[in-house]
Enzyme design. Structure first.
Site, short mmCIF file in Angstrom:
data_model
loop_
_atom_site.label_atom_id
_atom_site.label_comp_id
_atom_site.label_asym_id
_atom_site.label_seq_id
_atom_site.Cartn_x
_atom_site.Cartn_y
_atom_site.Cartn_z
N GLU A 40 0.84 -1.14 0.22
CA GLU A 40 0.04 0.01 0.03
C GLU A 40 0.95 1.47 -0.13
O GLU A 40 1.94 1.29 0.40
CB GLU A 40 -0.83 -0.01 1.29
CG GLU A 40 -1.85 -1.27 1.30
CD GLU A 40 -2.79 -1.27 0.20
OE1 GLU A 40 -3.13 -0.37 -0.78
OE2 GLU A 40 -3.49 -2.38 -0.04
N ASN A 43 -0.82 7.28 0.93
CA ASN A 43 -1.87 8.17 1.33
C ASN A 43 -3.04 7.07 1.62
O ASN A 43 -4.02 7.48 2.14
CB ASN A 43 -2.42 9.11 0.02
CG ASN A 43 -1.38 10.29 0.13
OD1 ASN A 43 -1.39 11.20 1.02
ND2 ASN A 43 -0.64 10.34 -0.79
N HIS A 281 -3.16 17.53 -9.76
CA HIS A 281 -2.57 16.41 -9.31
C HIS A 281 -2.61 15.59 -10.56
O HIS A 281 -3.55 14.86 -10.81
CB HIS A 281 -2.85 15.90 -8.37
CG HIS A 281 -2.34 14.41 -7.93
ND1 HIS A 281 -3.06 13.28 -7.59
CD2 HIS A 281 -1.06 14.15 -7.78
CE1 HIS A 281 -2.14 12.22 -7.49
NE2 HIS A 281 -1.11 12.88 -7.75
N LEU A 282 -1.50 15.16 -11.29
CA LEU A 282 -1.31 14.49 -12.61
C LEU A 282 -0.72 13.22 -11.96
O LEU A 282 0.52 13.05 -11.86
CB LEU A 282 -0.67 15.37 -13.68
CG LEU A 282 -0.68 14.30 -14.68
CD1 LEU A 282 -1.88 14.47 -15.43
CD2 LEU A 282 0.49 15.27 -15.80
N ARG A 283 -1.45 12.08 -11.70
CA ARG A 283 -0.82 10.97 -11.46
C ARG A 283 -0.29 10.21 -12.54
O ARG A 283 -1.13 9.73 -13.63
CB ARG A 283 -1.92 10.03 -10.61
CG ARG A 283 -1.36 8.77 -10.00
CD ARG A 283 -0.53 8.89 -8.97
NE ARG A 283 -0.24 7.86 -7.97
CZ ARG A 283 0.18 6.55 -8.36
NH1 ARG A 283 1.16 6.76 -9.34
NH2 ARG A 283 0.25 5.47 -7.77
N THR A 379 -5.66 8.37 -4.15
CA THR A 379 -5.51 8.82 -2.87
C THR A 379 -4.83 10.07 -2.54
O THR A 379 -5.03 10.75 -1.67
CB THR A 379 -5.16 7.64 -1.65
OG1 THR A 379 -3.95 7.16 -2.11
CG2 THR A 379 -6.17 6.45 -1.76
O1 GFB Z 1 0.09 7.57 -2.05
P1 GFB Z 1 -0.38 6.69 -2.92
O2 GFB Z 1 -0.91 5.57 -2.33
O3 GFB Z 1 -1.61 7.36 -3.85
O4 GFB Z 1 0.69 6.39 -3.68
P2 GFB Z 1 -2.42 6.65 -5.16
C1 GFB Z 1 1.10 6.96 -5.00
C2 GFB Z 1 2.70 7.79 -4.51
O5 GFB Z 1 3.37 8.13 -5.53
C3 GFB Z 1 2.69 8.70 -3.53
C4 GFB Z 1 3.85 9.21 -5.31
O6 GFB Z 1 2.69 8.44 -2.17
C5 GFB Z 1 3.78 9.53 -4.12
O7 GFB Z 1 5.01 9.09 -3.48
N1 GFB Z 1 3.08 10.46 -6.03
C6 GFB Z 1 2.02 10.41 -6.37
C7 GFB Z 1 3.75 11.67 -6.31
N2 GFB Z 1 1.64 11.62 -6.87
C8 GFB Z 1 2.45 12.49 -6.64
C9 GFB Z 1 2.58 13.77 -6.88
O8 GFB Z 1 1.84 14.42 -7.23
N3 GFB Z 1 3.80 14.53 -6.46
C10 GFB Z 1 4.80 13.66 -5.78
N4 GFB Z 1 6.08 14.23 -5.74
N5 GFB Z 1 4.69 12.28 -5.95
C11 GFB Z 1 -2.17 4.33 -5.60
C12 GFB Z 1 -1.27 3.10 -4.45
O9 GFB Z 1 -1.73 5.36 -5.34
O10 GFB Z 1 -2.05 3.78 -6.81
C13 GFB Z 1 -1.49 1.73 -5.09
O11 GFB Z 1 -1.65 3.24 -3.43
C14 GFB Z 1 -1.27 1.44 -6.69
O12 GFB Z 1 -0.62 0.97 -4.22
C15 GFB Z 1 -2.42 2.30 -7.15
O13 GFB Z 1 0.00 1.56 -6.93
C16 GFB Z 1 -2.30 2.15 -8.76
O14 GFB Z 1 -3.80 6.44 -4.50
O15 GFB Z 1 -2.30 7.49 -6.29
#
Ligand code: GFB
Length: 421
Positions: A40, A43, A281-283, A379
């Site tokens: 996980e 966030n 926020h561009l994932r 998240t």
């Molecule tokens: O936080 P998180 O669970 O969000 O995981 P999601 C995404 C991680 O990617 C963040 C990096 O904690 C950061 O380390 N990251 C994402 C970013 N967006 C940004 C940004 O705007 N700036 C920076 N500096 N870093 C889920 C994951 O991610 O996505 C699941 O929890 C799975 O495991 C899924 O991978 C596809 O909810 O976006």
């Protein structure tokens, strides 16, 4: 077997013994530790924190309990080469005094000092029910059950203690280990922890198995826990400096001034105006594989951003993203008529605040924008939206997301307005 554990409880209320080590306000306390499924991200882990923190809040209605903050580390998304990103205390990212205004918390390394040995008395490995929901009906329950699969713990033949992954601290062990199937909200564990175990320290692995239940986003209890998760000052300061220097954004002008003590903050929707920029926020990265239909191409993302810049008569956009530099530059190219910014840490800042800290700075800057556009169900976006609720933005300036190329009018995020207890 723990059949109907909530009915058949041993009603003794555990009182810590006189020799217990005192912590904080000189009262003996019990300790709750937890961890989350290794896969996980940061966030989602923050969401699990809220569930477990509320369990500790409910436990404290009866007994003194302290939540031991699980050190951060080994996250899949923290990929910067050469950075040591394990065993990080929560103070790297959060304001510990703010967390403490909600429930008593301590860092794991302080817990070890208080206990005086690397020991956890009882480890419960939370897991689902092998057979799924009973008769297809979801109801709250928990039972001791044989372990499903192979939990990553083993009992040492010599000292009979249980060893495994405890945040990278090698000597740590648990005295007892059991698998527990659970299907419940976190507060359901209250009665069990008060009456069915006398362990002074209890570790719940796979804390994500318990849900918010009645204390979800529709409950003030959720929002109290969420408001306590104030980012560390050193990260907020860096974000604020960037806002002022590049985005013409300062709290007084943007009406985003917050008091130091979150418990006394009460904001109405529309109190906050935000800085004169659109926050995006561009994932990218693994999201391209995980949600291919919902992640726009860079060209299309630029088009959606331009539309919003025109709608709000703004010429500046901040991009918070995990995108590699090349992709960010491509996006910037499509927005060449506008001012486009991204926080790029110095080597020293990255060394100090790590990938997690940089992501928080991105969230902080996006949280202060006039209008926010997130990424589908990420998240990171969700936590940013909550931050904007706490700051007092109008919901329509917050709960928006970019759409995939094939669905220009995609479903937008549900609005979960803040509620105060
Ligand atoms: O936080 P998180 O669970 O969000 O995981 P999601 C995404 C991680 O990617 C963040 C990096 O904690 C950061 O380390 N990251 C994402 C970013 N967006 C940004 C940004 O705007 N700036 C920076 N500096 N870093 C889920 C994951 O991610 O996505 C699941 O929890 C799975 O495991 C899924 O991978 C596809 O909810 O976006």
């Amino acid at each position: 077997m723990l059949a109907k554990c909530h009915d058949a409880l041993d009603k003794r209320v555990f009182l810590p013994e006189g020799q217990s080590v005192a912590f904080g306000e000189a009262k003996p306390t019990r300790f709750l530790l937890y961890d989350v499924n290794p896969g996980e991200g940061f966030n989602l882990r923050r969401d699990v924190y809220m569930r477990i923190a509320n369990l500790v809040k409910f436990l404290n209605e009866e007994q003194s309990w302290t939540l031991v903050l699980p050190p951060w580390g080994n996250l899949y998304h923290w990929q910067t080469p050469g950075l040591k990103q394990t065993m990080l205390p929560w103070s790297t990212f959060f304001d510990i005094s703010a967390l403490n205004r909600h429930i008593p918390v301590i860092e794991f390394m302080d817990y070890l000092k208080v206990i005086g040995e690397p020991k956890i008395e009882q480890l419960y490995y939370l897991q689902p029910y092998e057979e799924g929901w009973k008769d297809g009906k979801w109801e709250e329950r928990m039972d001791f059950r044989p372990c499903i699969g192979n939990p990553p713990y083993y009992q040492d033949e010599v000292d009979s203690m249980w060893y495994g992954w405890f945040f990278g601290y090698e000597d740590v062990y648990a005295e007892a280990f059991q698998c527990v199937s659970i299907q419940a909200h976190a507060g359901y564990l209250k009665s069990f922890l008060l009456h069915n175990t006398t362990a002074r320290s209890v570790f719940l692995d796979h804390g994500e198995e318990v849900i918010h239940g009645p204390y979800s986003e529709f409950s003030p209890v959720f929002w109290t826990a969420r408001r306590s998760m104030v980012f560390a000052k050193h990260l907020k300061n860096l974000g604020d400096e960037f806002r002022e220097k590049y985005l013409d954004s300062i709290d007084e002008k943007d009406k985003t001034v917050m008091e130091d003590d979150w418990t006394s903050v009460r904001k109405q929707h529309g109190d906050a105006v935000g800085g004169p920029y659109i926050g995006v926020h561009l994932r990218r990265k693994d999201y391209l594989r995980a949600h291919p239909d919902h992640v726009p191409s860079l060209k299309n993302a630029a088009k959606q951003i331009k539309n919003k810049l025109k709608e709000f008569k703004l010429n500046t956009v901040y991009i918070g993203t995990d995108a590699p530099k090349k992709e960010y530059e491509e996006l910037k190219g499509y927005l060449s008529k506008y001012k486009v910014y991204r926080f790029e840490p110095t080597e020293e800042q990255l060394e100090k605040y790590k990938d997690g800290g940089v992501a928080i700075i991105d969230q902080w800057i996006n949280a202060h924008s006039r209008y926010f556009l997130g990424s589908y169900v990420s998240t990171v976006s969700l936590r940013t939206q909550e931050e904007r609720e706490i700051l007092g933005f109008k919901t329509e300036m917050t709960f928006n997301c970019l759409c995939g190329d094939a669905e220009p009018n995609c479903t937008q995020p549900a609005m979960w307005p803040i509620l105060y207890e």
